[in-house]
Motif scaffolding. Structure first.
Motif, PDB file in Angstrom:
ATOM      1  N   PHE A 139       0.858  -1.192   0.000  1.00 40.29           N
ATOM      2  CA  PHE A 139       0.000   0.000   0.000  1.00 40.29           C
ATOM      3  C   PHE A 139       0.890   1.236   0.000  1.00 40.29           C
ATOM      4  CE2 PHE A 139      -2.116  -3.446   2.272  1.00 40.29           C
ATOM      5  CZ  PHE A 139      -3.283  -3.582   1.521  1.00 40.29           C
ATOM      6  N   PRO A 140       1.315   1.697  -1.170  1.00 41.77           N
ATOM      7  CA  PRO A 140       2.286   2.796  -1.275  1.00 41.77           C
ATOM      8  C   PRO A 140       1.855   4.078  -0.567  1.00 41.77           C
ATOM      9  CG  PRO A 140       2.005   1.700  -3.390  1.00 41.77           C
ATOM     10  CD  PRO A 140       0.963   1.142  -2.491  1.00 41.77           C
ATOM     11  N   ALA A 141       0.550   4.289  -0.377  1.00 44.05           N
ATOM     12  CA  ALA A 141       0.096   5.522   0.266  1.00 44.05           C
ATOM     13  C   ALA A 141       0.604   5.645   1.695  1.00 44.05           C
ATOM     14  CB  ALA A 141      -1.437   5.574   0.258  1.00 44.05           C
ATOM     15  N   ALA A 301      -2.418 -10.364   0.695  1.00 40.48           N
ATOM     16  CA  ALA A 301      -2.580 -11.107   1.950  1.00 40.48           C
ATOM     17  C   ALA A 301      -1.219 -11.458   2.544  1.00 40.48           C
ATOM     18  CB  ALA A 301      -3.398 -12.366   1.710  1.00 40.48           C
ATOM     19  N   THR A 302      -0.277 -11.879   1.693  1.00 44.62           N
ATOM     20  CA  THR A 302       1.048 -12.253   2.189  1.00 44.62           C
ATOM     21  C   THR A 302       1.782 -11.054   2.761  1.00 44.62           C
ATOM     22  OG1 THR A 302       1.215 -14.067   0.599  1.00 44.62           O
ATOM     23  CG2 THR A 302       3.268 -13.258   1.557  1.00 44.62           C
ATOM     24  N   ASN A 303       1.687  -9.915   2.094  1.00 43.48           N
ATOM     25  CA  ASN A 303       2.358  -8.721   2.602  1.00 43.48           C
ATOM     26  C   ASN A 303       1.763  -8.261   3.925  1.00 43.48           C
ATOM     27  OD1 ASN A 303       4.532  -7.320   0.774  1.00 43.48           O
ATOM     28  ND2 ASN A 303       3.048  -8.227  -0.618  1.00 43.48           N
ATOM     29  N   ILE A 304       0.460  -8.411   4.080  1.00 49.13           N
ATOM     30  CA  ILE A 304      -0.172  -8.051   5.352  1.00 49.13           C
ATOM     31  C   ILE A 304       0.296  -8.994   6.456  1.00 49.13           C
ATOM     32  CG2 ILE A 304      -2.374  -7.983   6.580  1.00 49.13           C
ATOM     33  CD1 ILE A 304      -3.634  -6.936   3.988  1.00 49.13           C
ATOM     34  N   VAL A 305       0.360 -10.300   6.142  1.00 44.01           N
ATOM     35  CA  VAL A 305       0.825 -11.268   7.131  1.00 44.01           C
ATOM     36  C   VAL A 305       2.277 -10.983   7.512  1.00 44.01           C
ATOM     37  CG1 VAL A 305       1.420 -13.695   7.485  1.00 44.01           C
ATOM     38  CG2 VAL A 305      -0.789 -13.085   6.486  1.00 44.01           C
ATOM     39  N   VAL A 306       3.111 -10.698   6.506  1.00 42.23           N
ATOM     40  CA  VAL A 306       4.511 -10.378   6.783  1.00 42.23           C
ATOM     41  C   VAL A 306       4.613  -9.135   7.664  1.00 42.23           C
ATOM     42  CG1 VAL A 306       6.682  -9.614   5.738  1.00 42.23           C
ATOM     43  CG2 VAL A 306       5.402 -11.494   4.711  1.00 42.23           C
ATOM     44  N   THR A 307       3.773  -8.139   7.388  1.00 41.55           N
ATOM     45  CA  THR A 307       3.775  -6.924   8.201  1.00 41.55           C
ATOM     46  C   THR A 307       3.403  -7.225   9.642  1.00 41.55           C
ATOM     47  OG1 THR A 307       3.182  -5.577   6.285  1.00 41.55           O
ATOM     48  CG2 THR A 307       2.753  -4.645   8.467  1.00 41.55           C
ATOM     49  N   LEU A 308       2.336  -8.004   9.825  1.00 43.46           N
ATOM     50  CA  LEU A 308       1.908  -8.343  11.181  1.00 43.46           C
ATOM     51  C   LEU A 308       2.998  -9.092  11.937  1.00 43.46           C
ATOM     52  CD1 LEU A 308      -1.798  -9.459  10.617  1.00 43.46           C
ATOM     53  CD2 LEU A 308      -0.994  -7.403  11.795  1.00 43.46           C
ATOM     54  N   VAL A 309       3.627 -10.038  11.259  1.00 46.39           N
ATOM     55  CA  VAL A 309       4.655 -10.830  11.932  1.00 46.39           C
ATOM     56  C   VAL A 309       5.883  -9.982  12.241  1.00 46.39           C
ATOM     57  CG1 VAL A 309       6.260 -12.746  11.627  1.00 46.39           C
ATOM     58  CG2 VAL A 309       3.857 -13.046  11.064  1.00 46.39           C
TER      59      VAL A 309
END
Length: 605
Positions: A139-141, A301-309
């Motif tokens: 999400f570049p914003a 979805a993968t980028n969100i999971v990576v961010t959360l982790v």
């Protein structure tokens, strides 16, 4: 019956407080989620750090990513084996600090403690900054709000850990599983594809500025060693595991080593095969994700999971540093408040201190991961080397069965980690590693000064010595400040008569008429206690009472001041109560040596 020798079945059972008992400690799987996310999530920035260094020699130099990663993985194997031994030898936690304190002496233990504190704080900052960068890749914003994202994640993580490490482990279970599955999916699907499914980010021109020589390879190796941070956290947090703690912690360490090694090597193979170079606006892991999953829902979805982790990876520090700080407090090297636990098995002062230090560091570098990486691995490699050297000393001293084989393994580990630490220090000194070189000795000095202070206080108090028997001097006096005749005054005087030989009530009035009325009311009440009324033309309450107490105590008499204080049932009414009692107690403690007691009178409102 001798105390402590009662038969087990006749011992009274004490109810456990909330947060105590085996149910509130970690299983092996929960330990992997609570204490290993720092190391596991390092695959998001460890391989990228190697690529960012090698690309200085052109895209052709990226083929060296795989052999460098294999060397780092071999070092990981040695560390996992070694920390399995640390867990067995020091089941009370502390990791390198515990090893150094027992086997290498006080100075080495101070060095280990300082380096671990620095590493834990940097782990939180790096994990949060890398997590924000991963989210901005999808999400570049959000690219202009990285610091706000980091501080929000830090606040959430702090709140979760203040509830207790078990609760945080349960919260982290699902993100951990999703992260492992996502990364392994990237590797498997990516290897099955003949070419990347999609390319993300903006192309950047690559200009070779130096040759692929030994120095550049060493720089890339030192940058990639950031993937090894967090391996020691399980050894530091052994007390948080369920029984049998040692076996559970060792099993968790092995699971961590296997998963981390597999992911590092798999991603390095993909980077080499697809010639993945840095691109604008995205991370290397985001490029690999797009290459395997495409740019559909799986990519986001993968980028969100990576961010959360990555955000939750800081939980490793929240699990390890408070325990380490409690050990330092127990050894009188930090204020004793860090050794206090709440009702749940949580060292809350350590959690809060870690959160504040991490927030300051994130604000200082504006949540820029690349500014933090040069500082990152220095502290942890100091700890690695100290723990290995300490274990060699331990095996050589104790000489249990098989000690020589264990000593050889730890000796090789000590050599490798010391070499890696020197490479890290020399190649990244001017890039920011000098900050750690300054911070670690200053922290060692702080620990030593605190320890000297506690030693001096202990000597002055005669701790560990048998003092002379207490002597009873003149009759004690209890002074009770009152405002008027009431149930509050009756409550205070009743308590005072039970405490001292003589009781005197003291009232301060500026109005002579009110003072006369109080005297008349007191005489009609006749509580059997003398009343002294102090005239205060300036309408000051605290200063006249303090002077009265000082004069009463001038003859060396034992004095106690009993201050009644109204306490409402509901907190929202506290602001409506007079706070002069608290102010008086504060001034008395600062300016006299008398005993000051606060006596609550609890309202029903």
């Amino acid at each position: 019956m001798t105390f402590g020798l009662a038969r087990r079945e006749v011992r009274p059972k004490v109810p456990l407080r909330p947060g105590e008992g085996e149910r509130h400690h970690l299983t092996s799987i929960e330990g992997l989620a609570a204490l290993s996310l720092d190391a596991l999530s390092s695959v998001a920035y460890g391989p990228e750090s190697i690529v960012l260094v090698l690309v200085a020699a052109g895209t052709g130099a990226l083929t060296a990513t795989l052999p460098i990663t294999l060397v780092i993985t071999a070092l990981l194997v040695v560390l996992v084996i070694s920390y399995g031994q640390v867990i067995a030898v020091h089941p009370d936690g502390g990791g390198a600090y515990a090893v150094a304190k027992k086997d290498l002496g006080p100075r080495s233990s101070l060095l280990a403690a300082a380096s671990l504190v620095v590493d834990y704080v940097l782990t939180v900052a790096v994990s949060l900054a890398a997590g924000a960068a991963a989210l901005a890749s999808a999400f570049p914003a959000l690219g202009s709000h990285l610091l706000a994202v980091c501080l929000g994640g830090l606040a959430l993580l702090t709140a979760v850990n203040l509830r207790g490490i078990t609760e945080s482990a349960r919260v982290l279970m699902l993100p951990t599983v999703l992260f492992i599955v996502s990364i392994l999916g990237i590797i498997v699907i990516g290897l099955l594809r003949a070419h990347p499914a999609a390319v993300v980010g903006t192309a950047q021109p690559v200009h070779a500025t130096e040759a692929l020589g030994v120095l550049l390879i060493l720089k890339a190796f030192s940058a990639g060693c950031s993937a090894l941070t967090g391996v020691e956290a399980i050894a530091n947090g052994v007390p948080t595991f369920r029984e049998p703690r040692v076996k559970r912690a060792q099993r968790t360490e092995l699971m961590l080593g296997a998963l981390l090694g597999l992911m590092l090597v798999g991603l390095a193979v993909l980077i080499r095969r697809d010639h993945v170079a840095p691109r604008g606006g995205v991370t290397v892991l985001a490029q690999l994700t797009a290459g395997s999953y495409g740019t559909g829902w799986a990519f986001y979805a993968t980028n969100i999971v990576v961010t959360l982790v990555l955000l939750f990876a800081a939980n490793t520090s929240f699990g390890g540093l408070p325990v380490l700080m409690s050990l330092l407090a127990r050894d009188h090297r930090l204020p004793h408040v860090f050794g206090l636990r709440a009702e749940r098995p949580v060292y809350r002062y350590g959690v809060v201190a870690l959160a504040l230090l991490s927030a300051v560091l994130l604000i200082a570098v504006e949540a820029d991961t690349q500014k933090l990486i040069p500082l990152f691995a220095i502290g942890v490699f100091i700890g690695f080397s100290i723990s290995q050297i300490g274990l060699v000393r331990h095996w050589a001293t104790q000489r249990p069965p098989g000690w020589l084989r264990r000593a050889v393994v730890n000796g090789i580990g000590a050599l490798l980690t010391t070499l890696a630490g020197l490479i890290l220090l020399t190649t990244k000194f001017l890039e920011g590693a000098w900050v750690v070189v300054v911070a670690v000795p200053l922290m060692m000095l702080l620990f030593a000064r605190i320890q000297r202070y506690y030693a001096a206080v202990g000597a002055e108090l005669g701790l560990g010595q048998i003092p002379p028997p207490p002597q009873r001097g003149t009759a004690s006096l209890v002074i009770v400040p009152i405002g008027e005749v009431s149930k509050l005054a009756q409550h205070a005087l009743t308590a005072a008569l039970a405490l001292g030989d003589e009781v005197v009530a003291v009232a301060v009035h500026a109005d002579p008429d009110k003072a006369r009325i109080l005297r008349e009311t007191w005489d009609r009440w006749n509580p059997g206690v003398r009343l002294d009324i102090i005239d205060s033309p300036h309408r000051s309450l605290v200063e006249p009472v303090v002077e009265y107490v000082q004069q009463a105590a001038s003859g060396g008499r034992q004095i106690a001041v009993l201050i009644p204080e109204v306490e409402p049932k509901h907190r929202r009414y506290e602001i409506l109560q007079n706070q002069r009692g608290i102010l008086l107690a504060t001034v008395l403690r600062a300016r006299t040596d008398v005993a000051v007691c606060m006596l609550p009178y609890r309202l029903k409102l």
